[in-house]
Design an enzyme around this catalytic site. Structure first.
Site, PDB file in Angstrom:
ATOM      1  N   THR A  46       1.585   3.940  -0.780  1.00  0.00           N
ATOM      2  CA  THR A  46       2.475   3.959   0.153  1.00  0.00           C
ATOM      3  C   THR A  46       3.275   2.541   0.505  1.00  0.00           C
ATOM      4  OG1 THR A  46       1.251   5.620   1.363  1.00  0.00           O
ATOM      5  CG2 THR A  46       2.925   4.764   2.525  1.00  0.00           C
ATOM      6  N   TYR A 110       2.293  17.345   3.920  1.00  0.00           N
ATOM      7  CA  TYR A 110       3.423  18.373   4.375  1.00  0.00           C
ATOM      8  C   TYR A 110       2.796  19.871   4.448  1.00  0.00           C
ATOM      9  CZ  TYR A 110       8.083  20.594   4.879  1.00  0.00           C
ATOM     10  OH  TYR A 110       8.972  21.330   5.320  1.00  0.00           O
ATOM     11  N   TYR A 136      -7.875   9.923  -0.476  1.00  0.00           N
ATOM     12  CA  TYR A 136      -7.108   9.255   0.622  1.00  0.00           C
ATOM     13  C   TYR A 136      -6.976  10.083   1.865  1.00  0.00           C
ATOM     14  CZ  TYR A 136      -3.417   6.354   2.619  1.00  0.00           C
ATOM     15  OH  TYR A 136      -2.537   5.493   3.561  1.00  0.00           O
ATOM     16  N   ARG A 141       0.122  10.374   8.281  1.00  0.00           N
ATOM     17  CA  ARG A 141       1.154  10.737   7.204  1.00  0.00           C
ATOM     18  C   ARG A 141       1.021  12.124   6.585  1.00  0.00           C
ATOM     19  NH1 ARG A 141       4.138   6.317   5.612  1.00  0.00           N
ATOM     20  NH2 ARG A 141       3.394   4.145   6.067  1.00  0.00           N
ATOM     21  N   LYS A 165     -10.598   6.256   1.152  1.00  0.00           N
ATOM     22  CA  LYS A 165      -9.733   5.516   1.752  1.00  0.00           C
ATOM     23  C   LYS A 165      -9.727   6.133   3.189  1.00  0.00           C
ATOM     24  CE  LYS A 165      -5.291   3.151   2.279  1.00  0.00           C
ATOM     25  NZ  LYS A 165      -4.058   3.058   1.788  1.00  0.00           N
ATOM     26  N   ILE A 208      -9.050  -1.170   2.003  1.00  0.00           N
ATOM     27  CA  ILE A 208      -7.867  -1.069   1.379  1.00  0.00           C
ATOM     28  C   ILE A 208      -7.042  -1.613   2.119  1.00  0.00           C
ATOM     29  CG2 ILE A 208      -6.146   0.493  -0.047  1.00  0.00           C
ATOM     30  CD1 ILE A 208      -8.930   0.759  -1.186  1.00  0.00           C
TER      31      ILE A 208
END
Length: 295
Positions: A46, A110, A136, A141, A165, A208
């Site tokens: 990202t 999404y 992740y 997000r 992560k 990270i």
């Protein structure tokens, strides 16, 4: 199990004026990071403005960074998407690149799959590669998150799903992951710079990091101090990093860090829309925090 390292930088990508990837400049940034506190790199995440980079450019960048930097640090390629079949195809292609040490795979965004859908997504990816996989988890997000029990199920069946992560912002999730998988064969990396020290305290491995573009050595030293049992030094470094971390997230990542990287003389290039320059007020805040940190 050998870890990926203490500090893996989620690195920015340098773009040309036409929005294409400037591979030479991005490799130069990668080399700089590995010389200033980073043990490894996450490429095209990202922070690297991944959504605006074509598949072909990602492959070219993975190859270039692995070739130039593969002997200097751990190279993690970000390969996840919200399309399982597309992710599997991409994973197979990236896994064939020499010098790639692992893959970062995000919880599908999404479309918000349930836990069984997430299990099947990561199962399909695990069966497509022998490389280590880092999940992740970033609900802010994505819109949803993976549960520790789902992660433990995946690790048991596919041991090369061996890291996460963890960017939920909920310390209890990291704690539960380590309760379910207490051994050294599963690594928990903080996905939030400011929560690195707390996550270490519940069994985490490292971070990270975004702020490591600016403060990589201090971040690495903080983790090393914690590992050595020097909690006083670790806490002091955590406090030293607090304001620069706040500045790096004053607005949407990677806007502040890319702006700061330019201030440090790195060839960071332009933003690709929808990312854009910080406002005057945001830039002033970043400038102040950077100047104070570098004193």
């Amino acid at each position: 199990m050998k870890t990926f390292g203490r500090v893996l930088t989620a690195m920015i990508t340098s773009f040309n004026e036409d929005g294409s990837v400037n591979i030479e400049n991005t490799v130069a940034i990668a080399e700089h990071l590995l010389n200033h506190g980073s043990d490894g790199l996450v490429v095209c995440g990202t922070t690297g403005e991944n959504p605006t980079i074509s598949r072909e450019s990602k492959i070219a960048l993975f190859k270039a960074i692995a070739k130039a930097c593969g002997d200097k640090g751990t190279i993690i390629a970000n390969v996840g998407s919200n399309d399982t079949k597309g992710s599997v195809d991409f994973v197979k292609e990236v896994s064939a690149i020499p010098g790639i040490d692992g893959l970062l795979v995000v919880v599908p965004y999404y479309n918000k799959p349930n836990q069984q859908g997430q299990y099947l997504h990561f199962k399909s990816i695990a069966e497509a590669t022998t490389l280590p996989i880092m999940v992740y988890n970033v609900p802010g997000r994505v819109g949803t998150g993976i549960f520790p029990a789902t992660l433990a199920r995946l690790h048991k069946e596919y041991p090369h799903i061996c890291a996460i992560k963890e960017a939920s912002g909920n310390l209890m999730i990291a704690s539960e992951i380590k309760r379910l998988m207490p051994g050294d064969d599963f690594m928990v990396y903080s996905g939030d710079d400011g929560l690195t020290l707390p996550i270490l305290s519940v069994g985490g491995t490292g971070v990270i990091s975004v702020v490591s573009h600016v403060a990589g050595q201090d971040m690495n030293d903080m983790i090393a101090a914690f590992e050595e049992g020097n909690n006083k030094k670790a806490t002091q470094l955590h406090q030293k990093l607090a304001e620069i971390i706040k500045a790096m997230f004053i607005t949407t990542n990677p806007i502040p860090v890319k702006y700061a990287a330019r201030k440090l003389g790195l060839p960071a290039g332009i933003f690709n829309l929808p990312m854009c320059e910080p406002s005057q007020e945001e830039a002033a805040y970043i400038d102040k925090a950077l100047a104070e940190y570098l004193q």
